[in-house]
Design a protein around this motif. Structure first.
Motif, mmCIF file in Angstrom:
data_model
loop_
_atom_site.group_PDB
_atom_site.id
_atom_site.type_symbol
_atom_site.label_atom_id
_atom_site.label_comp_id
_atom_site.label_asym_id
_atom_site.label_seq_id
_atom_site.Cartn_x
_atom_site.Cartn_y
_atom_site.Cartn_z
ATOM 1 N N ILE A 34 -1.592 6.101 5.419
ATOM 2 C CA ILE A 34 -0.597 5.188 4.844
ATOM 3 C C ILE A 34 -0.712 3.805 5.459
ATOM 4 C CG2 ILE A 34 1.883 4.734 4.749
ATOM 5 C CD1 ILE A 34 2.353 7.650 4.300
ATOM 6 N N GLU A 35 -1.085 3.759 6.756
ATOM 7 C CA GLU A 35 -1.157 2.452 7.419
ATOM 8 C C GLU A 35 -2.322 1.624 6.909
ATOM 9 O OE1 GLU A 35 -1.159 0.623 11.942
ATOM 10 O OE2 GLU A 35 -1.589 2.733 11.612
ATOM 11 N N GLU A 36 -3.510 2.232 6.745
ATOM 12 C CA GLU A 36 -4.703 1.495 6.322
ATOM 13 C C GLU A 36 -5.442 2.281 5.240
ATOM 14 O OE1 GLU A 36 -7.069 0.770 9.742
ATOM 15 O OE2 GLU A 36 -5.609 -0.558 10.694
ATOM 16 N N LEU B 175 8.017 17.386 3.933
ATOM 17 C CA LEU B 175 6.764 17.581 4.667
ATOM 18 C C LEU B 175 7.045 17.930 6.114
ATOM 19 C CD1 LEU B 175 4.525 14.650 3.328
ATOM 20 C CD2 LEU B 175 4.403 17.068 2.699
ATOM 21 N N SER B 176 6.149 18.701 6.688
ATOM 22 C CA SER B 176 6.299 19.076 8.098
ATOM 23 C C SER B 176 5.906 17.902 8.997
ATOM 24 C CB SER B 176 5.421 20.292 8.401
ATOM 25 O OG SER B 176 4.050 19.975 8.194
ATOM 26 N N ALA B 177 6.252 18.024 10.273
ATOM 27 C CA ALA B 177 5.937 16.947 11.228
ATOM 28 C C ALA B 177 4.437 16.746 11.341
ATOM 29 C CB ALA B 177 6.554 17.285 12.589
ATOM 30 N N SER B 178 3.664 17.839 11.342
ATOM 31 C CA SER B 178 2.202 17.706 11.434
ATOM 32 C C SER B 178 1.624 17.038 10.181
ATOM 33 C CB SER B 178 1.572 19.085 11.636
ATOM 34 O OG SER B 178 1.957 19.975 10.600
ATOM 35 N N SER B 179 2.239 17.301 9.017
ATOM 36 C CA SER B 179 1.760 16.658 7.790
ATOM 37 C C SER B 179 2.010 15.160 7.835
ATOM 38 C CB SER B 179 2.453 17.283 6.582
ATOM 39 O OG SER B 179 2.162 18.656 6.474
ATOM 40 N N PHE B 180 3.175 14.756 8.341
ATOM 41 C CA PHE B 180 3.450 13.326 8.478
ATOM 42 C C PHE B 180 2.461 12.678 9.440
ATOM 43 C CE2 PHE B 180 7.915 14.079 6.903
ATOM 44 C CZ PHE B 180 7.841 13.181 5.863
ATOM 45 N N ASN B 181 2.165 13.363 10.533
ATOM 46 C CA ASN B 181 1.213 12.801 11.501
ATOM 47 C C ASN B 181 -0.171 12.646 10.884
ATOM 48 O OD1 ASN B 181 3.174 12.681 13.487
ATOM 49 N ND2 ASN B 181 2.714 14.741 14.254
ATOM 50 N N PRO C 141 10.001 10.178 9.254
ATOM 51 C CA PRO C 141 9.742 9.536 10.554
ATOM 52 C C PRO C 141 9.720 8.016 10.449
ATOM 53 C CG PRO C 141 8.235 11.381 10.196
ATOM 54 C CD PRO C 141 8.959 11.158 8.899
ATOM 55 N N ASP C 142 10.192 7.376 11.489
ATOM 56 C CA ASP C 142 10.231 5.912 11.499
ATOM 57 C C ASP C 142 8.831 5.320 11.407
ATOM 58 O OD1 ASP C 142 12.960 6.020 11.712
ATOM 59 O OD2 ASP C 142 12.988 5.807 13.900
ATOM 60 N N THR C 143 7.845 6.037 11.902
ATOM 61 C CA THR C 143 6.472 5.521 11.828
ATOM 62 C C THR C 143 5.981 5.404 10.392
ATOM 63 O OG1 THR C 143 5.732 7.808 12.186
ATOM 64 C CG2 THR C 143 5.835 6.365 14.109
ATOM 65 N N ILE C 144 6.469 6.291 9.515
ATOM 66 C CA ILE C 144 6.112 6.213 8.097
ATOM 67 C C ILE C 144 6.914 5.103 7.416
ATOM 68 C CG2 ILE C 144 6.153 7.439 5.894
ATOM 69 C CD1 ILE C 144 4.034 8.514 7.713
ATOM 70 N N VAL C 145 8.194 5.036 7.723
ATOM 71 C CA VAL C 145 9.061 4.047 7.086
ATOM 72 C C VAL C 145 8.619 2.632 7.435
ATOM 73 C CG1 VAL C 145 11.424 3.168 6.974
ATOM 74 C CG2 VAL C 145 11.011 5.636 7.010
ATOM 75 N N SER C 146 8.216 2.417 8.686
ATOM 76 C CA SER C 146 7.846 1.060 9.112
ATOM 77 C C SER C 146 6.564 0.572 8.443
ATOM 78 C CB SER C 146 7.680 1.029 10.635
ATOM 79 O OG SER C 146 6.617 1.877 11.035
ATOM 80 N N ARG C 147 5.769 1.479 7.879
ATOM 81 C CA ARG C 147 4.526 1.098 7.209
ATOM 82 C C ARG C 147 4.683 1.023 5.698
ATOM 83 N NH1 ARG C 147 3.409 3.496 11.942
ATOM 84 N NH2 ARG C 147 1.450 3.026 13.020
ATOM 85 N N SER C 148 5.903 1.157 5.211
ATOM 86 C CA SER C 148 6.142 1.195 3.765
ATOM 87 C C SER C 148 7.245 0.199 3.396
ATOM 88 C CB SER C 148 6.556 2.608 3.328
ATOM 89 O OG SER C 148 5.678 3.589 3.814
ATOM 90 N N GLN C 149 7.230 -0.171 2.122
ATOM 91 C CA GLN C 149 8.339 -0.953 1.579
ATOM 92 C C GLN C 149 9.395 0.030 1.057
ATOM 93 O OE1 GLN C 149 7.144 -3.834 -1.345
ATOM 94 N NE2 GLN C 149 5.956 -5.057 0.104
ATOM 95 N N GLN D 196 0.814 -1.211 0.000
ATOM 96 C CA GLN D 196 0.000 0.000 0.000
ATOM 97 C C GLN D 196 0.852 1.267 0.000
ATOM 98 O OE1 GLN D 196 0.402 -1.915 2.654
ATOM 99 N NE2 GLN D 196 0.807 -0.624 4.444
ATOM 100 N N ALA D 197 2.177 1.132 0.290
ATOM 101 C CA ALA D 197 3.045 2.313 0.313
ATOM 102 C C ALA D 197 4.465 1.882 -0.035
ATOM 103 C CB ALA D 197 3.016 3.001 1.679
ATOM 104 N N PHE D 198 5.115 2.706 -0.850
ATOM 105 C CA PHE D 198 6.495 2.462 -1.262
ATOM 106 C C PHE D 198 7.323 3.717 -0.946
ATOM 107 C CE2 PHE D 198 3.686 0.107 -4.008
ATOM 108 C CZ PHE D 198 4.263 -1.153 -4.125
#
Length: 608
Positions: free
Chosen positions: A144-146, A132-138, A164-172, A39-41
């Motif tokens: 991105i997760e679902e 992207l800003s931190a708020s945009s990533f949040n 952020p690691d939270t974005i990377v961990s949900r992507s390939q 779902q995310a690369f």
């Protein structure tokens, strides 16, 4: 019709066209073929290596009318519109422009629930996503997760550590690498042949090397060179347009260093300045050439590798290789990288370049430590300073406390050895145990030099003062002299650091005994380690089987039973003369030049 630059005209349209990213393309091909669509690369890597291009190809693979397929047709409406950047269901977003949370909500989040207008998937290609800003990533995190089943995210970045690691961990995450110069050169050669450009292989190789692994940079530079030179391109054209340093100048600089020709080095630095070269770039190119030489010294088979040894440079590389050792090249690389850093903020860059070249020349005169040790152990004197060797600089700074002379009871008194033939007798001869005339005491001008500071030479045998047994056995004395001379010749370093420190050396029958004080236990142990060699030497000298032993004498405070005897205390005036003469001795002066010490006392000792 307007002109389309090479970088856009030759943009890959399918995975097989992507150069130098086999790991990425093979993984994506297999994932699409097996239906394992994430779902995310995240496409991460340096500039110009194909991240955004691969994202567009992936969008075509997912939305082609024949898809999802690993080989999109390229002629259907989705394929053509995605390639042209005008597909309604594929949104390419520049994160540097849409960096705020309001833009993310408006462009991405609000449209997630809406089905694609025509295509199979709604795709969001976010370029330079790390902007992207931190708020945009949040805000983007949950999407991105679902995401809905018809949505996929493709994010490209040159700074993956800022995501952020939270974005990377949900992507390939796919790591794009810099492209090899050979692969870039092959692609440029293909472009030249298609466009009817006559470019020499050396010129194309120079453009490829200047791109530093970026295909887009190489194609842009090649387009610029074509605009300057037309349909025929030479190395000189490439160097002129791109401001690169000619290879001939680089080789001439290294040749001048190999010849230790400082005048030629200064002249070449002047030529580089007059030609308008960036001197930092010159240092960088010299560093690269030094690195190529080092690679060839480690692995000579790389001479056929065009990344290390281009075909036009192999003759000069072969000529320079024997002139440099690996240590020389390692020191050279350090000098050049340091010079590049210094030139960055220098008011006079030329001066720093000239001093760096001169420093490079003088560093080649350094003698490796193992060679010095081999010379000392072989009995040869250390290399003297002269036109071909730099002397050790004297220390400059606050004076250190003087080093007091060690007491004789410690057994560490520096033994002085005769450095000049004894002059005519100036004082009454010392009484000897036999009727043979004893050698007179040398004048103060002939003060002996320390044995460890120079290669020792056999000194006249002094008359015994306390041991009549040594005088009554001249054969033993001759054996001792020959034995010591053999040690001095075979292992000069061992003689100067161990044998010369012995309190006494006795020859008794078939035994040779080294006597040391209580503070010299380590030296006695070193004699034991060399016992086999010493006994072999003694047997060769004596012509019979001999044994060698080392003894530690309790309370030894000067000479042992068979060793050297301390000379009687001299009058205060004579001691002052002896100290002054010692200061004038060349070996002592050399020692004082190196170490911040002063002569406090002088004790005259006979040799062991």
């Amino acid at each position: 019709m307007s002109y389309t630059v090479i970088a856009r005209r030759w943009r890959p349209q399918k995975l097989s066209d992507v150069v130098g990213q086999r790991a990425v393309t093979q993984t994506l091909r297999n994932a699409i073929s097996s239906g394992r669509i994430a779902q995310a690369f995240v496409f991460a890597g340096p500039r110009g290596v194909g991240k955004t291009t691969t994202a567009r190809i992936l969008a075509r693979m997912l939305n082609c009318v024949d898809g999802p397929t690993a080989d999109p047709c390229g002629v259907c409406d989705p394929c053509r519109e995605i390639a042209e950047g005008r597909d309604m269901d594929v949104l390419e977003i520049d994160a540097a422009t849409h960096t705020g949370i309001d833009n993310v909500r408006e462009v991405i989040i609000s449209g997630l629930a809406i089905m694609p207008v025509r295509d199979r998937y709604k795709l969001f290609i976010i370029d330079e996503v790390h902007q992207l800003s931190a708020s945009s990533f949040n805000a983007l995190l949950k999407s991105i997760e679902e995401p809905p089943p018809h949505v996929a995210f493709i994010m490209a970045t040159t700074a993956p550590d800022k995501i952020p690691d939270t974005i990377v961990s949900r992507s390939q995450v796919f790591e794009f690498k810099t492209i090899a110069s050979r692969a870039i050169a092959d692609q440029l050669q293909k472009i030249a042949e298609t466009d009817g450009i006559a470019a020499s292989p050396e010129a194309i190789a120079l453009v490829a090397r200047s791109a530093e692994g970026s295909m887009r940079d190489a194609e842009t530079a090649f387009d610029q060179v074509i605009a300057f030179a037309g349909t025929t391109i030479t190395v000189e054209d490439v160097a002129t347009v791109l401001g690169l340093v000619g290879r001939d100048l680089l080789f001439d600089v290294i040749q001048a260093v190999a010849d230790e020709d400082g005048a030629a080095a200064f002249d070449l630095a002047g030529r580089a300045v007059e030609a308008g070269y960036d001197l930092r770039l010159l240092c960088r190119e010299l560093s690269r050439l030094v690195r190529d030489l080092l690679v060839l010294t480690v692995d000579p088979s790389r001479m056929t590798d065009t990344d290390v040894a281009p075909e036009g440079d192999r003759d000069r590389l072969t000529t320079l290789l024997p002139r440099f050792s690996r240590e020389d090249l390692l020191r050279s690389f350090d000098v050049l990288t340091r010079a590049e850093s210094e030139i960055r903020n220098a008011a006079e860059p030329r001066y720093h370049l000239e001093m760096a070249l001169l420093r490079w020349i003088h560093l080649r005169k350094i003698t490796p430590l193992e060679q010095l040790i081999d010379r000392l152990e072989g009995g040869a004197p250390p290399p003297a300073a002269g036109p071909g060797r730099a002397m050790a600089p004297a220390r400059v700074g606050p004076a250190r406390p003087s080093i007091p002379a060690p007491s004789s009871s410690s057994g560490v008194v520096r033994r002085l050895q005769q450095s000049a033939p004894p002059p005519a007798p100036a004082e009454p001869a010392r009484p000897a145990a036999t009727s043979a005339p004893a050698p007179s005491r040398p004048a103060p001008a002939a003060v002996p030099a320390p044995a460890r500071m120079a290669a020792p030479t056999p000194a006249p045998k002094p008359a015994p003062t306390t041991e009549p047994s040594a005088a009554s056995a001249p054969a033993a004395g001759d054996l001792k002299d020959a034995f010591l001379a053999g040690i001095r010749k075979g292992k000069g370093l061992f003689y100067g650091t161990v044998v010369a420190e012995a309190q006494g050396i006795d020859v008794a029958g078939d035994r040779i005994i080294f006597r040391f004080g209580q503070a010299q236990t380590m030296l006695a142990g070193q004699v034991g380690q060399q016992k086999a060699w010493l006994e072999t030497l003694a047997q060769q000298v004596a012509g019979r089987r001999m044994s060698v032993a080392a003894e530690v004498v309790a309370g030894a405070g000067g000479a042992s039973a068979g060793g050297a005897a301390r000379a009687s205390s001299a009058a205060p005036g004579a001691a002052a003369d002896l100290r002054d003469a010692a200061k004038q001795n060349p070996a002592v002066q050399a020692l004082l030049d190196v170490f911040p010490a002063e002569v406090k006392d002088v004790t005259e000792l006979n040799k062991p």
